[in-house]
Design a protein around this motif. Structure first.
Motif, short mmCIF file in Angstrom:
data_model
loop_
_atom_site.label_atom_id
_atom_site.label_comp_id
_atom_site.label_asym_id
_atom_site.label_seq_id
_atom_site.Cartn_x
_atom_site.Cartn_y
_atom_site.Cartn_z
N LEU A 365 -8.53 38.65 40.93
CA LEU A 365 -8.37 37.39 40.19
C LEU A 365 -9.62 37.07 39.37
N THR A 366 -9.53 35.98 38.60
CA THR A 366 -10.67 35.50 37.84
C THR A 366 -10.72 33.99 37.83
N GLY A 367 -11.93 33.44 37.74
CA GLY A 367 -12.07 32.04 37.40
C GLY A 367 -11.71 31.85 35.95
N VAL A 368 -11.35 30.64 35.56
CA VAL A 368 -10.83 30.43 34.20
C VAL A 368 -11.92 30.11 33.18
N ALA A 369 -13.12 29.75 33.63
CA ALA A 369 -14.13 29.24 32.71
C ALA A 369 -15.33 30.15 32.53
N GLY A 370 -15.35 31.33 33.18
CA GLY A 370 -16.56 32.15 33.11
C GLY A 370 -16.37 33.63 32.89
N PHE A 371 -15.14 34.08 32.61
CA PHE A 371 -14.91 35.52 32.47
C PHE A 371 -15.40 36.04 31.12
N ASP A 372 -15.66 37.34 31.05
CA ASP A 372 -15.97 37.98 29.78
C ASP A 372 -14.71 37.99 28.93
N PRO A 373 -14.76 37.49 27.68
CA PRO A 373 -13.53 37.41 26.88
C PRO A 373 -12.78 38.72 26.73
N LEU A 374 -13.47 39.85 26.70
CA LEU A 374 -12.79 41.14 26.51
C LEU A 374 -12.82 42.01 27.76
N ALA A 375 -13.04 41.40 28.90
CA ALA A 375 -12.99 42.17 30.15
C ALA A 375 -12.41 41.32 31.27
N MET A 376 -11.22 40.73 31.01
CA MET A 376 -10.54 39.94 32.03
C MET A 376 -10.04 40.86 33.15
N PRO A 377 -10.08 40.40 34.40
CA PRO A 377 -9.49 41.20 35.47
C PRO A 377 -7.98 41.00 35.55
N ARG A 378 -7.25 42.06 35.89
CA ARG A 378 -5.83 41.90 36.20
C ARG A 378 -5.45 42.84 37.33
N THR A 379 -4.30 42.57 37.93
CA THR A 379 -3.81 43.32 39.09
C THR A 379 -2.52 44.03 38.71
N ILE A 380 -2.45 45.31 39.04
CA ILE A 380 -1.25 46.10 38.77
C ILE A 380 -0.10 45.58 39.63
N GLY A 381 1.05 45.32 39.01
CA GLY A 381 2.18 44.72 39.71
C GLY A 381 3.07 45.74 40.38
N HIS A 382 2.48 46.59 41.19
CA HIS A 382 3.25 47.67 41.83
C HIS A 382 3.70 47.33 43.24
N ASP A 383 3.18 46.22 43.79
CA ASP A 383 3.46 45.90 45.19
C ASP A 383 3.73 44.40 45.31
N LEU A 384 4.89 44.05 45.84
CA LEU A 384 5.27 42.64 45.92
C LEU A 384 4.33 41.86 46.83
N GLY A 385 3.94 42.45 47.95
CA GLY A 385 3.06 41.75 48.87
C GLY A 385 1.72 41.42 48.23
N ILE A 386 1.14 42.37 47.49
CA ILE A 386 -0.13 42.12 46.81
C ILE A 386 0.04 41.04 45.75
#
Length: 449
Positions: A365-386
């Motif tokens: 995850l990421t906080g909304v006010a401090g991330f690098d504009p061109l390096a946002m984190p995301r999670t691969i949606g391969h697992d429902l539990g995750i």
């Protein structure tokens, strides 16, 4: 959950005003299917004619959106380089105790001030340092830090907050990039990954610990630790890469039923070439009218393998096509294959304000006010539990999860029934979490500067 209206939707004004891997993204086997080798050439319908622009509206929080044009008005990574308030400047390395690995000041490599702290570890060992701070109430604060590493493929970055009573919370960036090259300085504002069984007393934080989790040899520089205000709720971005018809035919009716939008990263050549199984421009525009945001997915080749000139040509062609096609998400880019380095970030910033992505197969995850504009984190949606854990933590800790999908028959995407269950799960969170797009997230980031 609030239903988004057609076209340009209202922004979540109340909350933003308060604010201020195992599976490698798009599958490598698709490279061989790229038409014309992804060279970025095309006719006038491809957007290579006269460059045009159309104005973006101002969001309800009063933060003006940049005008949709081929080139950016400013380098977003420089413009919003140091958001929030500084907590630690790393100018006195004696303030930091070395728990594991090695740590030393480096006056030749720094993000701000006159030095950074260089952390190293070998043979899978971790590098860990910590410092005591004046007891601080961080109930409504996230943290970010400037990071540079020569070993981005080996590490995860953990900013751990500890209270007076022994509780802790780990805010972790799970992955930087799948490449091994130096990506230069970037800012991470990692979301919560795990916490102690005794909940952290966030109003009594007295220690900050930085851990570099390492699977080989690690070299990481850290600098400019900052704090940022949290919003009133959590957020979810549902990001679909490549523009498969599977979304249009199967997923979009679910989105319409639950009244939530998606972000779709379209590959220009695949759309223009009417590649089998890929949405047409008409279908993309239809989804835009329904509230989805259409963003760029580049040439679907590894950006770091392209020369400066070829990368610049490809980005300009893609962006010009988006502007001429009036794709309102044209400010944003998803890096193909989670591939970028320092040079790529520099060139991309000439055409795009936000996106990019560090991508991991676990909670990221990421906080909304401090991330690098061109390096946002995301999670691969391969697992429902995750995916559900991501939603839970976004809601509980008022952060944002960006979940990434492709098509239901691919190993990096949950099944159709699981996706419907995920949308129902998000809907069940009520006012604790909201589905947003990159416009919403980028406005919160600008507001928090």
């Amino acid at each position: 959950m609030t239903e988004k209206s057609n076209g340009r939707r209202r922004f979540l004004a109340a909350s933003s005003a308060t604010a201020f891997a195992a599976v490698a993204g798009c599958m490598d086997q698709m490279n061989s299917a790229l038409p014309n080798g992804g060279d970025g050439n095309g006719d006038n319908d491809d957007g290579t004619g006269e460059e045009t622009s159309s104005a973006e509206p101002t969001t309800d929080d009063g933060v003006e959106s940049p005008e949709l044009a081929v080139e950016t008005e400013y380098d977003s990574r420089e413009e919003f380089r140091q958001p929030g308030e500084q907590l630690e400047n790393f100018e006195d390395s004696d303030d930091w105790d070395v728990v594991d690995g090695t740590a030393e000041p480096d006056e030749g490599t720094y993000f701000d001030g006159s030095q950074s702290l260089r952390l190293t570890a070998e043979d899978g060992g971790n590098a860990v340092v910590e410092t005591e701070i004046e007891t601080t109430d961080m109930t409504d604060l996230d943290v970010s830090m400037a990071v540079r590493t020569s070993t981005p493929g080996n590490i995860a970055i953990d900013i751990q907050l500890l209270d007076l009573y022994g509780g802790y919370a780990s805010h972790q960036l799970r992955s930087v990039t799948y490449r091994t090259s130096d990506v230069g300085w970037f800012r991470t504002c990692p979301g919560l990954f795990e916490q102690s069984s005794t909940p952290l007393e966030r109003d009594a934080i007295d220690t900050v610990r930085i851990t570099v989790h390492n699977t080989g040899d690690a070299e990481v520089w850290v600098d400019d630790l900052r704090t940022h205000p949290k919003p009133e709720k959590g957020y979810v971005v549902l990001c679909w890469d490549d523009g498969f018809e599977d979304f249009y035919e199967t997923a979009s009716p679910m989105h319409d039923e639950y009244g939530v939008n998606a972000v779709q990263a379209a590959v220009r050549q695949w759309t223009r070439g009417q590649r089998d199984g890929i949405m047409t421009i008409g279908q993309l525009k239809e989804r835009q009218e329904a509230g989805d945001q259409i963003v760029a997915h580049g040439t679907h080749t590894e950006f770091s393998d392209l020369s400066d000139g070829d990368l610049d040509d490809a980005l300009r062609t893609d962006k010009n096509w988006a502007v001429n096609a009036e794709l309102e998400g044209g400010h944003y880019l998803v890096f193909p294959h989670n591939d970028f380095d320092d040079r790529v970030l520099d060139i991309v910033s000439n055409y795009y304000y936000a996106g990019g992505f560090n991508q991991a197969g676990d909670v990221n995850l990421t906080g909304v006010a401090g991330f690098d504009p061109l390096a946002m984190p995301r999670t691969i949606g391969h697992d429902l539990g995750i995916a559900k854990r991501c939603v839970d933590r976004a809601a509980a800790h008022r952060q944002c999860t960006i979940l990434n999908f492709h098509a239901f028959d691919q190993h990096n995407t949950v099944s159709e029934s699981e996706y419907e269950e995920l949308l129902e799960y998000i809907d069940g969170k009520g006012d604790d979490v909201e589905v947003i797009d990159f416009d919403d997230l980028w406005a919160m980031r600008r507001s928090g500067h």
